[in-house]
Design an enzyme around this catalytic site. Structure first.
Site, short mmCIF file in Angstrom:
data_model
loop_
_atom_site.label_atom_id
_atom_site.label_comp_id
_atom_site.label_asym_id
_atom_site.label_seq_id
_atom_site.Cartn_x
_atom_site.Cartn_y
_atom_site.Cartn_z
N GLY A 1 0.69 -1.06 -0.07
CA GLY A 1 -0.07 -0.04 0.20
C GLY A 1 0.89 1.30 0.02
O GLY A 1 0.18 2.45 0.01
N ARG B 1 -4.98 2.35 -16.10
CA ARG B 1 -5.24 3.21 -14.82
C ARG B 1 -5.96 4.43 -15.15
O ARG B 1 -6.78 4.71 -14.40
CB ARG B 1 -3.95 3.37 -14.32
CG ARG B 1 -3.19 2.08 -13.64
CD ARG B 1 -1.90 2.17 -12.76
NE ARG B 1 -2.29 2.62 -11.50
CZ ARG B 1 -1.97 4.16 -11.27
NH1 ARG B 1 -1.84 4.90 -12.09
NH2 ARG B 1 -2.58 4.34 -10.13
N PRO C 1 4.85 -5.22 -0.30
CA PRO C 1 4.89 -3.84 -1.39
C PRO C 1 4.74 -4.47 -2.72
O PRO C 1 5.42 -5.35 -3.22
CB PRO C 1 6.07 -3.33 -1.19
CG PRO C 1 6.90 -4.33 -0.63
CD PRO C 1 6.08 -5.23 -0.08
N GLY C 2 4.02 -3.65 -3.50
CA GLY C 2 4.13 -3.72 -5.09
C GLY C 2 4.23 -2.46 -5.92
O GLY C 2 5.50 -2.26 -6.34
N ARG C 3 3.52 -1.51 -5.43
CA ARG C 3 3.61 -0.40 -6.47
C ARG C 3 4.88 0.32 -5.87
O ARG C 3 5.79 1.08 -6.81
CB ARG C 3 2.48 0.67 -6.09
CG ARG C 3 2.35 1.81 -6.75
CD ARG C 3 1.14 2.63 -6.32
NE ARG C 3 -0.09 2.11 -6.19
CZ ARG C 3 -1.10 1.99 -7.08
NH1 ARG C 3 -0.92 2.43 -8.09
NH2 ARG C 3 -2.16 1.29 -6.89
N CYS D 1 -12.07 2.01 -29.25
CA CYS D 1 -13.44 2.78 -29.52
C CYS D 1 -14.18 2.76 -28.46
O CYS D 1 -15.38 2.11 -28.08
CB CYS D 1 -14.29 1.74 -30.57
SG CYS D 1 -13.36 1.41 -31.91
N TYR E 1 1.07 -2.03 -12.21
CA TYR E 1 -0.38 -2.05 -12.64
C TYR E 1 -0.40 -1.52 -13.99
O TYR E 1 -1.47 -0.97 -14.38
CB TYR E 1 -1.48 -1.40 -11.66
CG TYR E 1 -1.33 -2.10 -10.14
CD1 TYR E 1 -1.58 -3.37 -9.87
CD2 TYR E 1 -0.45 -1.15 -9.25
CE1 TYR E 1 -1.43 -3.98 -8.60
CE2 TYR E 1 -0.38 -1.68 -7.85
CZ TYR E 1 -0.48 -2.95 -7.62
OH TYR E 1 -0.51 -3.64 -6.40
#
Ligand code: PLP
Length: 423
Positions: free
Chosen positions: A239, A313, A275-277, A342, A371
């Site tokens: 997070g 995103r 943790p990722g982001r 489209c 992401y």
């Protein structure tokens, strides 16, 4: 330090020119900086060193094997949410004893797959899930370790789609029910209560929500520690927010650590983080080529070859990504940066000042490492982008651009409809 910088007015990824990579591998193209990834991991490990956490990189943020491997080489474990991510992790050479498995809807097949690999623990989101894991473990004559996920009902002050620790969210168990759920699960033959997990959301820029959440799980941990000798882990999730906009203040690992470490030390449990982001977000860019510039009566549209299928995103979360020209320019135009899909929701930047480059010029969408590719799709039958990792002056193709054949791989026409079929 940003690893995507101008040298003599041309954008470089570490020591390699972005333009040369676009020429070699085509666009849209994801480019990652290995040194950014390592630096983020080390900064977090250093800030948290007093509690020596097992840092489990959250594979969903970017699941390319080369990215996973870069973190594993630093000593990371992995946080996974599906059988597919487990497969990717093992293929990348992960040590199962450093894998934690989250998610509200684990299937029997996924659970059995993970038990056979003897992963560290499952983070469990409901009582029926605990029963299913116990049954799977019994069938395999094994014992699985569980860490119940607590929903502490705190507001992480982030976008509502990436808020996961409020009572209206589907995640975890109400704090009040956790002890009872653990008592019940503790009686199941195939599992042991190994810990508590929380993950309150993503892109959190202040420490208060983490502090509130930890405060809420404190008593639960104390009680469970007394009741279960097997209880030893506190998984505090991921997070940690990053900087997406010029002038935005990211959540520095030192600040985060200053809040959580004193609490964690008092708890005396083994600490796991997911943790990722924070680890990959600013370690990647998406490079695209301008196809057309068009005006209508109201505004200007810069149409590129990257679209919402490449980076969803902005469409999904109204997320902001800075846009820079690969060949530096100070001229700006005002308008929308859009893709060819489209949908009016297909945009990368809306009502923004954009670098004024002409048709066929290259733009880089910043902060696209997390992401980005992992949420990409084939919508509008668009092949997914190639991915490149730069390490110093070397560049490695880490995922080939998809081909048209990849698009239809696995599709089968019903026999009666096959051309030439007499039926
Ligand atoms: C359970 C869990 N852990 C970790 C993460 C990683 O979050 P972040 O990328 O914000 O660090 C997520 C993201 O959704 C998650 O659901």
């Amino acid at each position: 330090m940003n690893e995507f910088r101008y040298r003599k007015n041309t954008l470089c990824a570490e020591g390699v020119s972005v333009g040369s990579l676009a020429a070699k591998y085509g666009t849209p193209l994801y480019i990652y900086s290995a040194n950014h990834l390592r630096r983020q991991y080390r900064a977090l490990a250093e800030a948290m060193k007093d509690v020596k956490p097992l840092i489990c990189y959250s594979v969903k943020a970017n699941s390319n094997a080369a990215v996973i491997r870069t973190f594993m080489d630093e000593g990371a474990g992995l946080d996974i949410v599906s059988g597919g991510e487990l497969f990717r992790a093992l293929r990348a050479g992960a040590d199962p004893s450093k894998i934690v498995f989250a998610g509200v809807g684990k299937t029997t097949e996924e659970i059995e797959y993970a038990i056979k690999q003897n992963i560290l623990f499952f983070t469990v989101e409901s009582e029926p899930e605990a029963s299913r894991i116990s049954a799977c473990a019994g069938k395999l004559k094994k014992k699985a370790r569980l860490a119940f996920r607590v929903n502490p009902d705190v507001d992480p002050r982030t976008h509502k789609y990436i808020s996961t620790g409020k009572k209206e969210n589907k995640f975890g168990l109400d704090a009040e029910r956790t002890i009872e759920a653990c008592e019940l699960a503790g009686k199941l033959p195939g599992v042991e209560i190994a810990g508590i997990h929380m993950h309150i959301g993503s892109q959190i820029l202040s420490v208060q929500p983490f502090a509130h959440a930890l405060e809420k799980v404190k008593d639960i941990c104390v009680q469970l520690k007394q009741r279960f000798p097997s209880f030893r882990y506190l998984d505090i999730g991921g997070g940690i927010g990053i900087k997406y906009r010029v002038g935005q203040q990211e959540l520095l690992p030192e600040l985060y650590a200053r809040t959580v470490v004193p609490f964690l030390r008092k708890m005396g449990l083994a600490v796991v983080m997911e943790p990722g982001r924070f680890l990959v977000g600013n370690g990647g860019i998406l490079v695209c080529r301008v196809q057309y510039i068009k005006n209508n009566a109201y505004k200007k549209f810069v149409v590129t070859d990257a679209a919402m299928n490449d980076l969803i995103r902005p469409s999904l979360y109204d997320a902001h990504h800075e846009i820079v020209a690969v060949e530096k320019t100070s001229d700006m135009i005002h308008g929308d940066l859009v893709g060819p899909i489209c949908e009016s929701g297909d945009f990368i930047a809306k009502d923004r000042n954009l670098p004024a480059i002409g048709q066929d010029g290259l733009l880089a969408v910043q902060s696209a490492g997390a992401y980005g590719f992992s949420m990409s799709s084939n919508y509008n039958s668009r092949t997914r982008a190639a991915e490149v990792m730069v390490d110093g002056s070397k560049a490695f193709l880490i995922r080939k651009r998809e081909t048209l054949d990849d698009l239809v791989k696995g599709e089968i026409l019903p026999v009666a409809r096959r051309r030439g079929s007499k039926k």
